[in-house]
Design a protein around this motif. Structure first.
Motif, mmCIF file in Angstrom:
data_model
loop_
_atom_site.group_PDB
_atom_site.id
_atom_site.type_symbol
_atom_site.label_atom_id
_atom_site.label_comp_id
_atom_site.label_asym_id
_atom_site.label_seq_id
_atom_site.Cartn_x
_atom_site.Cartn_y
_atom_site.Cartn_z
ATOM 1 N N GLU A 268 0.836 -1.203 0.000
ATOM 2 C CA GLU A 268 0.000 0.000 0.000
ATOM 3 C C GLU A 268 0.872 1.255 0.000
ATOM 4 N N LEU A 269 1.952 1.236 0.766
ATOM 5 C CA LEU A 269 2.875 2.371 0.764
ATOM 6 C C LEU A 269 3.536 2.522 -0.595
ATOM 7 N N SER A 270 3.975 1.403 -1.167
ATOM 8 C CA SER A 270 4.654 1.432 -2.456
ATOM 9 C C SER A 270 3.752 1.948 -3.566
ATOM 10 N N ALA A 271 2.461 1.642 -3.465
ATOM 11 C CA ALA A 271 1.518 2.112 -4.493
ATOM 12 C C ALA A 271 1.398 3.633 -4.492
ATOM 13 N N LYS A 272 1.545 4.250 -3.309
ATOM 14 C CA LYS A 272 1.424 5.708 -3.219
ATOM 15 C C LYS A 272 2.773 6.400 -3.388
ATOM 16 N N TYR A 273 3.835 5.776 -2.879
ATOM 17 C CA TYR A 273 5.178 6.362 -2.955
ATOM 18 C C TYR A 273 6.050 5.397 -3.768
ATOM 19 N N SER A 274 6.171 5.660 -5.040
ATOM 20 C CA SER A 274 6.885 4.735 -5.927
ATOM 21 C C SER A 274 8.381 4.688 -5.639
ATOM 22 N N ASN A 275 8.903 5.666 -4.901
ATOM 23 C CA ASN A 275 10.329 5.679 -4.579
ATOM 24 C C ASN A 275 10.629 4.956 -3.267
ATOM 25 N N SER A 276 9.639 4.257 -2.703
ATOM 26 C CA SER A 276 9.854 3.543 -1.444
ATOM 27 C C SER A 276 10.460 2.170 -1.709
ATOM 28 N N LEU A 277 11.293 1.721 -0.776
ATOM 29 C CA LEU A 277 11.932 0.399 -0.845
ATOM 30 C C LEU A 277 11.807 -0.290 0.504
ATOM 31 N N PHE A 278 11.536 -1.585 0.480
ATOM 32 C CA PHE A 278 11.517 -2.394 1.699
ATOM 33 C C PHE A 278 12.706 -3.351 1.615
ATOM 34 N N LEU A 279 13.706 -3.131 2.475
ATOM 35 C CA LEU A 279 14.941 -3.921 2.465
ATOM 36 C C LEU A 279 14.966 -4.848 3.670
ATOM 37 N N LEU A 280 15.202 -6.139 3.423
ATOM 38 C CA LEU A 280 15.253 -7.138 4.482
ATOM 39 C C LEU A 280 16.637 -7.758 4.541
ATOM 40 N N ALA A 281 17.128 -7.962 5.757
ATOM 41 C CA ALA A 281 18.475 -8.513 5.920
ATOM 42 C C ALA A 281 18.492 -9.514 7.060
ATOM 43 N N ALA A 320 17.899 3.779 6.696
ATOM 44 C CA ALA A 320 16.487 3.461 6.917
ATOM 45 C C ALA A 320 15.725 4.656 7.476
ATOM 46 N N ASP A 321 14.528 4.883 6.958
ATOM 47 C CA ASP A 321 13.628 5.908 7.499
ATOM 48 C C ASP A 321 12.696 5.326 8.555
ATOM 49 N N VAL A 322 12.270 4.088 8.352
ATOM 50 C CA VAL A 322 11.397 3.382 9.288
ATOM 51 C C VAL A 322 11.865 1.932 9.354
ATOM 52 N N CYS A 323 11.856 1.355 10.554
ATOM 53 C CA CYS A 323 12.205 -0.049 10.733
ATOM 54 C C CYS A 323 10.988 -0.816 11.250
ATOM 55 N N ILE A 324 10.867 -2.053 10.823
ATOM 56 C CA ILE A 324 9.766 -2.911 11.254
ATOM 57 C C ILE A 324 10.332 -4.099 12.014
ATOM 58 N N LEU A 377 -0.855 -1.477 10.136
ATOM 59 C CA LEU A 377 0.545 -1.281 9.774
ATOM 60 C C LEU A 377 0.664 -0.428 8.512
ATOM 61 N N ALA A 378 -0.153 -0.714 7.518
ATOM 62 C CA ALA A 378 -0.129 0.070 6.280
ATOM 63 C C ALA A 378 -0.452 1.528 6.567
ATOM 64 N N SER A 379 -1.442 1.759 7.426
ATOM 65 C CA SER A 379 -1.829 3.128 7.775
ATOM 66 C C SER A 379 -0.691 3.875 8.461
ATOM 67 N N GLU A 380 -0.008 3.203 9.391
ATOM 68 C CA GLU A 380 1.110 3.846 10.093
ATOM 69 C C GLU A 380 2.262 4.153 9.136
ATOM 70 N N LEU A 381 2.546 3.249 8.213
ATOM 71 C CA LEU A 381 3.618 3.502 7.253
ATOM 72 C C LEU A 381 3.309 4.723 6.392
ATOM 73 N N LEU A 382 2.066 4.842 5.970
ATOM 74 C CA LEU A 382 1.657 5.999 5.153
ATOM 75 C C LEU A 382 1.782 7.290 5.951
ATOM 76 N N LYS A 383 1.375 7.273 7.199
ATOM 77 C CA LYS A 383 1.485 8.470 8.046
ATOM 78 C C LYS A 383 2.946 8.851 8.268
ATOM 79 N N LEU A 384 3.772 7.873 8.547
ATOM 80 C CA LEU A 384 5.187 8.156 8.810
ATOM 81 C C LEU A 384 5.895 8.676 7.565
ATOM 82 N N ALA A 385 5.529 8.165 6.404
ATOM 83 C CA ALA A 385 6.171 8.608 5.165
ATOM 84 C C ALA A 385 5.884 10.078 4.879
ATOM 85 N N SER A 386 4.752 10.578 5.354
ATOM 86 C CA SER A 386 4.346 11.958 5.052
ATOM 87 C C SER A 386 4.576 12.922 6.211
ATOM 88 N N ASP A 387 5.173 12.451 7.301
ATOM 89 C CA ASP A 387 5.303 13.299 8.495
ATOM 90 C C ASP A 387 6.734 13.239 9.027
#
Length: 491
Positions: A268-281, A320-324, A377-387
């Motif tokens: 859901e975040l990626s659909a709104k912010y095409s420059n977002s990346l989810f990196l897992l390690a 990282a901007d946000v960690c899960i 979780l999707a809602s929080e990610l969207l809020k954090l990306a814009s704030d």
């Protein structure tokens, strides 16, 4: 210099038999340094317990004279192995009389902790429990020995005969729920004292071994000022563009980490912010096919980076901007990666469950479990990306809290004092009694039990994942077991 570090070694006239409870000669006195044996995995073992141990040792060394013992391999050429004597666990058992106190680092990974448990049974000491759900550890321990009687005895020790009779059938059928029956009490009962790193873990231990001494310490934050993370090298190596909004998740990827929920919410975040990346390690579990789907590119903008070096992890955390860091169900452990994220001032999203509820609400973002977990979780990610302001505020609260409450100096002081206070405490269960509990069944009974269990387990795995995946997993595990027995596998 020697006068400022007065080392009291005590005097011992004989080596105690392995069936006797070892009594250290040292008694706490002002300014004394006890001689401490630390037993557990060390690097290059890919386990957080090894990382934790090597990070804690310099702080314990200000209070104790330390020797390290691990399971049959040479640790990596690191400052730790150059600073402290390192021996095999078998050597420790033969010379335990030399030490004033013993600290065991115990987790639930069978390969890394089998020898730790066996040493604890023979030479009681203080145990630091990194996981409080040990049911699967004991299950593997019983299977490896071909002895279901061991599992039955330890289960009954923790929960009583009536519960054992009514519940054990589900484990024989490979459908038992280890989280309902953690079995941490089996470890606590044969130790002189138990150390945990969450109130949730402490409750688990005391429910199963009420009389055992338990210390809760906050998981230390070992970060702080150091060499700058190699961010530019990291971006080039993994093709991470400047200006991308980075969501990151780090650690051992198992179903309990709920990566499938995080990946779904990220879409859901990626659909709104095409420059977002989810990196897992991190390492992956063969029981978690979502990682295979990520590797195949099934999810846009989601990238699995694999197992990273320490410098690469630092760089990932820096960008990282946000960690899960979701987790359910929980084994009562505290996450090294989580403490590092918070200590670095990162915004971290956690499950509002178990030990993670112990953090103040302003330090991290808590997501409730249940049918709305993914949507919340999707809602929080969207809020954090814009704030930006909110991310900055939460991150600073996290940094401040960890700095004040998770000091490694305070943890080392509490741990060393606890060991000193309980170095002469009698275990609830003597080594002789534990030896009886671990006694093997008759050979024919062991073979029948092992065959029946593995047939049912193979059938369950086959029905869930299919023949190809089941066979591949079986082969990988056989190879891993073979490599584990080779000294070259670990260094």
């Amino acid at each position: 210099m020697e006068s400022s570090r007065r080392i009291y070694r005590g005097s011992v006239k004989r080596k105690p038999a392995c069936s006797e409870a070892y009594q250290p000669p040292w008694q706490a006195c002002q300014g004394a340094f006890m001689k401490l044996a630390c037993i557990g995995p060390l690097r290059p073992s890919r386990t957080g317990v090894a990382d934790f141990t090597e990070n804690l040792l310099p702080f314990l060394a200000d209070r104790c004279e330390i020797e390290l013992f691990t399971d049959g391999y040479a640790p990596s050429e690191s400052p730790i192995s150059q600073r402290f004597p390192v021996g095999d666990i078998g050597e420790f058992i033969r010379s335990a009389f030399r030490f004033d106190g013993v600290l065991y680092q115990m987790g639930n990974h069978y390969r890394y902790h089998r020898a730790v448990f066996e040493a604890l049974v023979r030479v009681p000491g203080v145990v630091m429990l990194h996981d409080c759900v040990l049911n699967q550890f004991f299950g593997k321990y019983a299977l490896e020995r071909g002895n279901f009687g061991t599992f039955r005895n330890l289960f009954e020790l923790c929960y009583g005969r009536q519960t054992a009779e009514s519940e054990l059938a589900s484990f024989w059928n490979a459908h038992g729920d280890p989280y309902r029956f953690p079995m941490a009490g089996a470890i606590a009962r044969c130790s002189r004292g138990t150390i945990v790193m969450s109130e949730y873990g402490k409750d688990i231990v005391l429910q199963e071994a009420r009389e055992t001494p338990v210390l809760k310490v906050n998981f230390p934050y070992f970060g702080g000022p150091g060499a700058p993370a190699p961010v530019n090298d990291f971006r080039r190596k993994f093709n991470v563009p400047e200006g991308a909004f980075i969501v990151a998740s780090m650690g051992h990827m198992t179903p309990a980490k709920r990566i499938h929920v995080a990946v779904d919410a990220f879409q859901e975040l990626s659909a709104k912010y095409s420059n977002s990346l989810f990196l897992l390690a991190g390492e992956t579990s063969s029981r978690y096919p979502v990682i295979d789907r990520i590797r195949r590119g099934s999810f846009p903008n989601v990238v699995y980076l694999g197992y990273l070096t320490k410098s690469e992890l630092d760089a990932l955390m820096a960008v990282a901007d946000v960690c899960i860091n979701l987790r359910y169900p929980s084994t009562g452990e505290m996450s090294n990666a989580l403490i590092d994220m918070l200590g670095c001032g990162k915004v971290v999203v956690v499950s509002n469950h178990a030990q993670f509820t112990e953090f103040p609400d302003d330090v991290c973002i808590k997501i409730n479990l249940g049918p709305r977990e993914r949507d919340d979780l999707a809602s929080e990610l969207l809020k954090l990306a814009s704030d930006d302001a909110r991310r900055s505020s939460v991150g600073e609260a996290a940094r401040s809290y960890i700095a004040s409450e998770h000091s490694p100096e305070a943890a080392a002081e509490a741990i060393s004092q606890f060991i000193a206070e309980h170095s002469r405490s009698e275990p609830l269960l003597s080594p002789g009694a534990m030896k009886v509990l671990l006694a093997p069944d008759a050979p024919m009974k062991r073979y029948k039990q092992a065959f029946a269990y593995n047939r049912k387990r193979f059938s369950s795995f086959f029905n869930e994942y299919g023949l190809a995946h089941t066979m591949r997993t079986a082969i990988e595990r056989m190879r891993a077991r073979t490599n584990a027995k080779s000294p070259k596998a670990c260094g």
